[in-house]
Design a protein around this motif. Sequence first.
Motif, mmCIF file in Angstrom:
data_model
loop_
_atom_site.group_PDB
_atom_site.id
_atom_site.type_symbol
_atom_site.label_atom_id
_atom_site.label_comp_id
_atom_site.label_asym_id
_atom_site.label_seq_id
_atom_site.Cartn_x
_atom_site.Cartn_y
_atom_site.Cartn_z
ATOM 1 N N MET A 155 -78.936 -4.595 -34.218
ATOM 2 C CA MET A 155 -78.383 -3.702 -35.240
ATOM 3 C C MET A 155 -79.355 -2.550 -35.535
ATOM 4 N N ALA A 156 -80.647 -2.833 -35.570
ATOM 5 C CA ALA A 156 -81.646 -1.790 -35.818
ATOM 6 C C ALA A 156 -81.621 -0.767 -34.691
ATOM 7 N N GLN A 157 -81.539 -1.225 -33.450
ATOM 8 C CA GLN A 157 -81.488 -0.307 -32.316
ATOM 9 C C GLN A 157 -80.206 0.526 -32.348
ATOM 10 N N ALA A 178 -77.742 5.808 -33.455
ATOM 11 C CA ALA A 178 -76.758 6.614 -34.178
ATOM 12 C C ALA A 178 -77.449 7.733 -34.975
ATOM 13 N N THR A 179 -78.634 7.443 -35.492
ATOM 14 C CA THR A 179 -79.376 8.412 -36.298
ATOM 15 C C THR A 179 -80.039 9.483 -35.433
#
Length: 151
Positions: free
Chosen positions: A141-143, A148-149
């Motif tokens: 999820m962090a990746q 996305a950012t």
Amino acid sequence: IVQELCLNVAERVFADARDVANQDDVDVAIDKYLESHETRMLGKYMAAIETTGPRRYRKQILHTIARLDTDYATMEDLVAGVSASIGEDVPPTALSGPLRSLKDADYGSILSDVSRVESGDRIANLTTFTDPMMKSFVRFMAQKEDAATHG
């Protein structure tokens, strides 16, 4: 995890009346496992990072622990990781409340203290994921959020 994967492979092989499993059986078992557990893990993750008001640090704490090479995080690990994540120094006192929240049922008890095997007593300053599979899920999820950012 391994037991469930093995059972899924065995069921597929048995259903096809074969004596030998192949890579496709393993791939299907992994996909089936991820499908059946993704919803539960996503729900726990979303409940854990839900925030209102000013910085709560829960998301950064989870991401920091997920990125560690070990399964156990110290407060020093959390301070360094969260500080790097937000680009400013964060004192340990700012993280102790959100860390405690992540161990409470209100946020899914996603983290827990590490206990001594012999006595069951809490080992001071060590935290881990309650469900070992959550570490990989939070890392994923962090990746995904970083991608996305940043692009």
